[in-house]
Design a protein around this motif. Structure first.
Motif, short mmCIF file in Angstrom:
data_model
loop_
_atom_site.label_atom_id
_atom_site.label_comp_id
_atom_site.label_asym_id
_atom_site.label_seq_id
_atom_site.Cartn_x
_atom_site.Cartn_y
_atom_site.Cartn_z
N PHE A 1 2.75 4.03 -1.66
CA PHE A 1 3.03 5.46 -1.78
C PHE A 1 3.41 5.86 -3.21
CE2 PHE A 1 3.63 4.64 2.73
CZ PHE A 1 2.98 5.72 3.31
N ILE A 2 3.98 4.93 -3.96
CA ILE A 2 4.42 5.26 -5.32
C ILE A 2 3.63 4.50 -6.38
CG2 ILE A 2 6.39 5.25 -6.91
CD1 ILE A 2 8.24 5.42 -4.50
N GLY B 1 0.17 9.18 -1.66
CA GLY B 1 1.23 8.96 -2.64
C GLY B 1 1.29 10.02 -3.71
N SER C 1 -1.41 4.88 -0.75
CA SER C 1 -1.70 5.49 -2.05
C SER C 1 -2.47 6.79 -1.92
CB SER C 1 -2.49 4.50 -2.92
OG SER C 1 -3.81 4.32 -2.44
#
Length: 338
Positions: free
Chosen positions: A100-101, A228, A225
């Motif tokens: 996600f980051i 993200g 992602s």
């Protein structure tokens, strides 16, 4: 001396690419060391104590994603953190959440299978002077395979009753799953060896074949992602269409043709950003704000080590399996089934 100067110039021109290669090598060597230590641990019990006892390295649990997926289900539904393979659960949870980051930084910077696949592709390019570019129609056929495999694993685990998941987690098979995995690769043959050889040959011609089309673990991280906050963005107004970003991408993403790289295949290797010859044409952004090309990989590794430190401090790193249990289970590992 001339060779060293030439190498230094390359490193100076593309520091992040060579740093990533160095990191891949270091982690590969570390995992090889872990593998040797784990084998020594196994041999102590397999020889009934004749070989010296070597402490079991918890990091081997990182190779047990199915066990970790079951443990994650139990943790979410009951609050029980896996005492059998706690390091595996800690690592699995971090890598999945990291998407996600940090996008698929795990795949591009750490994953041993990803490293092997990428380096075999480089070898193929050295031998044959090129890597085969999969036609678009074939990509449409191959790409869904990893998501189908991911769906199969998720379906099996998510539909498993919670008590069944707890029983599996506490069962003897799960306790020695790391040993079974090691023995499988040490004694691989027949179908297993054939599959590995086919993947090696495919990777020689198609760079990162396993990662791009078959890996369900990477597919799961990549899904994070998509939603993200980090994206690679291209400024079409200043882009000179040199195609350098697309050529250098290990995942063969056509960076030069999109405004924002949204594909879940991006591994945050930052090679495309580094190779772009026009300043501020290609940038990594966090919540639309441009960041330095080193920020994502540096933050990823910093968080990685913090997670391990927290797991150790909270007692969620070392297994609770006792010496006596190992002494009974390992000599009988071939008799332990589901």
């Amino acid at each position: 001396m001339a060779v060293l100067k030439k190498y230094y110039k390359r490193v100076k021109r593309h520091p992040i690419q060579y740093t990533r290669m160095a990191v891949q090598i270091v982690f590969a060597l570390f995992l090889l060391f872990i593998g040797v230590r784990f084998y020594q641990f196994y041999m102590h019990f397999n020889t009934m104590g004749l070989d010296p006892l070597v402490p079991r390295p918890p990091a081997v649990e990182g190779f047990l994603p199915i066990s970790a997926l079951v443990a994650l289900k139990v943790w979410i539904t009951t609050g029980i953190f896996d005492p059998i393979h706690p390091a595996g659960l800690a690592l699995f949870t971090f890598f999945i959440a990291s998407g996600f980051i940090f996008r698929k930084a795990f795949c591009g910077w750490m994953c041993p299978i990803g490293t092997l696949s990428e380096w075999i592709g480089r070898l193929g390019k050295k031998l044959f002077k090129w890597n085969f570019d999969v036609p678009k129609w074939l990509k449409w056929i191959l790409t869904p395979i990893k998501y189908l495999l991911l769906f199969l694993f998720l379906f099996m685990v998510l539909t498993m009753p919670t008590m069944g998941a707890i029983d599996f987690m506490a069962g003897n098979y799960n306790k020695v799953s790391d040993v079974k995995m090691m023995l499988f690769f040490l004694n691989v043959g027949g179908i297993g060896l054939t599959v590995i050889l086919v993947l090696v040959v495919l990777s020689l011609f198609v760079k990162n074949f396993w990662c791009r089309f078959l890996c369900p673990y990477g597919a799961l991280i990549g899904l994070g992602s998509v939603f993200g906050i980090t994206k690679i963005r291209r400024n079409a107004d200043t882009c000179i269409d040199c195609n350098a970003c697309t050529k250098v991408c290990p995942q063969r993403i056509t960076v030069s043709k999109v405004k924002t790289v949204k594909t879940p295949d991006c591994t945050a290797c930052m090679s495309c950003v580094e190779v772009c010859p026009v300043k501020d044409t290609l940038n990594m952004t966090v919540a639309t704000k441009k960041v330095n090309k080193w920020v994502i990989p540096a933050a990823f590794f910093a968080t990685f080590f913090i997670v391990i430190a927290i797991a150790k401090l909270t007692g969620n790193w070392h297994t609770m399996i006792t010496y006596e249990e190992w002494r009974h289970l390992i000599p009988n590992v071939y008799n332990v089934g589901h």
